[in-house]
Design an enzyme around this catalytic site. Structure first.
Site, short mmCIF file in Angstrom:
data_model
loop_
_atom_site.label_atom_id
_atom_site.label_comp_id
_atom_site.label_asym_id
_atom_site.label_seq_id
_atom_site.Cartn_x
_atom_site.Cartn_y
_atom_site.Cartn_z
N ARG A 1 1.06 -1.10 0.07
CA ARG A 1 -0.04 -0.03 0.12
C ARG A 1 0.81 1.23 0.02
NH1 ARG A 1 -1.92 -3.56 3.89
NH2 ARG A 1 -4.07 -4.45 3.52
N LYS B 1 -2.04 -2.14 7.58
CA LYS B 1 -3.45 -1.96 7.83
C LYS B 1 -3.87 -2.67 8.92
CE LYS B 1 -8.07 -1.68 5.52
NZ LYS B 1 -8.61 -1.93 4.16
N HIS C 1 -2.91 2.12 -5.88
CA HIS C 1 -3.74 0.74 -5.73
C HIS C 1 -3.83 -0.01 -7.12
CE1 HIS C 1 -5.19 -1.00 -1.94
NE2 HIS C 1 -6.09 -1.51 -2.80
N ARG D 1 -1.13 -2.12 -6.78
CA ARG D 1 -1.18 -3.28 -5.96
C ARG D 1 -2.09 -4.38 -6.50
NH1 ARG D 1 -1.08 -4.48 -0.32
NH2 ARG D 1 -3.13 -5.27 0.54
N HIS E 1 -3.66 -9.24 3.83
CA HIS E 1 -4.96 -9.22 4.06
C HIS E 1 -5.50 -10.03 5.29
CE1 HIS E 1 -5.70 -8.63 -0.58
NE2 HIS E 1 -5.69 -7.67 -0.09
N TYR F 1 -8.94 -11.38 -6.54
CA TYR F 1 -7.78 -11.15 -7.60
C TYR F 1 -8.05 -12.41 -8.63
CZ TYR F 1 -6.16 -7.28 -4.66
OH TYR F 1 -5.91 -6.19 -3.83
#
Length: 298
Positions: A147, A172, A242, A245, A268, A277
């Site tokens: 990120r 995150k 992003h 990413r 994640h 994805y």
């Protein structure tokens, strides 16, 4: 208890959990929208008087204001998070958001940078004032899936070149992790550090610096990528941080990586987030079906 009192305690809990400022801002927008709507319509501020009908009419009001489905979806997620937490903490006895449905989202293919587009950006960067720094940024984003908020926090000590790893701090959810990094990206970083990185002050440890020698910011990275996209005659959405990413995730899976490893690399919280994805691999799925089609093997 009023909704405002619930929000206050909810925000206190988020700060105790060290949730990011972006997360707090996300909930704050919903807090203001919901409070304004309840006041506008004269609906109850006390939670026992607040019903599912009031919350559904709030969602309809958001739509009438011209908010897109993604924005509506985000506000409903925030409302449900507030009341679900309040119910678990026994601050309220009845959860008015239990049956509040999330608005459906259109299944749009989000912009994803490709290998060829990354190469175009690298070619353009060679002619700019900080070519080594810009090349390092592009390579790191495409090669690691970081990120942009994680990228700008990296220090020189976080680059573990001998092990081929990056130490990502405060991702995150304030979770730390290590991320593998390729040799070409390590080479780009090494060249930048030796020949172009000039900190303004001796104590500056951040890896990526502006032309003034100060730590690069999220907006600084975004602005630079936007200018590179214009110079490369590429759509801006393809060079948003992003998009890199997503591009990393798609290429990782396309090159034989598995979703379990990808989940760890990208940080994640759940595998469901990583599985999204797979939907970017239409051509690859088609090729696999041609090779393994049960119908063709009858």
């Amino acid at each position: 208890m009023t909704t405002e009192q619930l929000w206050e305690q909810f925000f206190y809990n988020l700060r105790v959990q060290r949730r990011s400022q972006a997360t707090l801002s996300f909930y704050q927008v919903t807090r203001q929208k919901l409070a304004g709507y309840l006041t506008l319509e004269g609906y109850p501020q006390e939670v026992p008087g607040l019903t599912i009908q009031h919350l559904r009419s709030f969602v309809m009001w958001l739509e009438a204001q011209g908010l897109n489905p993604g924005g509506q979806h985000a506000h409903v997620r925030a409302v449900k998070a507030l009341f679900n937490w309040s119910c678990r903490e026994e601050l309220i006895t009845v959860n008015p958001a239990t049956r509040l449905a999330l608005p459906p989202l259109p299944r749009l293919r989000l912009p994803t940078v490709t290998s060829s587009e990354t190469q175009r950006l690298l070619t353009t960067a060679k002619t700019w004032d900080q070519p080594l720094r810009d090349a390092a940024i592009i390579m790191m984003l495409f090669d690691t899936g970081l990120r942009v908020s994680e990228l700008v926090k990296l220090t020189r000590q976080d680059l573990l070149a001998a092990q081929g790893l990056l130490r990502v701090r405060g991702g995150k959810g304030e979770k730390d992790r290590t991320v593998p990094i390729g040799t070409r990206t390590l080479t780009a970083l090494g060249a930048y550090q030796r020949r172009e990185r000039r900190p303004r002050w001796p104590h500056v440890e951040e890896l990526l610096l502006s032309h003034r020698g100060e730590p690069l910011t999220r907006s600084g990275v975004g602005i630079r990528l936007a200018r590179l996209s214009v110079a490369s005659e590429m759509p801006r959405e393809l060079t948003a941080p992003h998009a890199f990413r997503r591009g990393f995730a798609v290429e990782f899976l396309r090159n034989g990586g598995d979703v379990f490893t990808l989940q760890q690399i990208m940080g994640h919280a759940s595998l469901d987030m990583t599985r999204r994805y797979v939907s970017f691999l239409d051509e690859d799925l088609k090729s696999a079906h041609l090779r393994f089609s049960p119908g063709d093997r009858l």
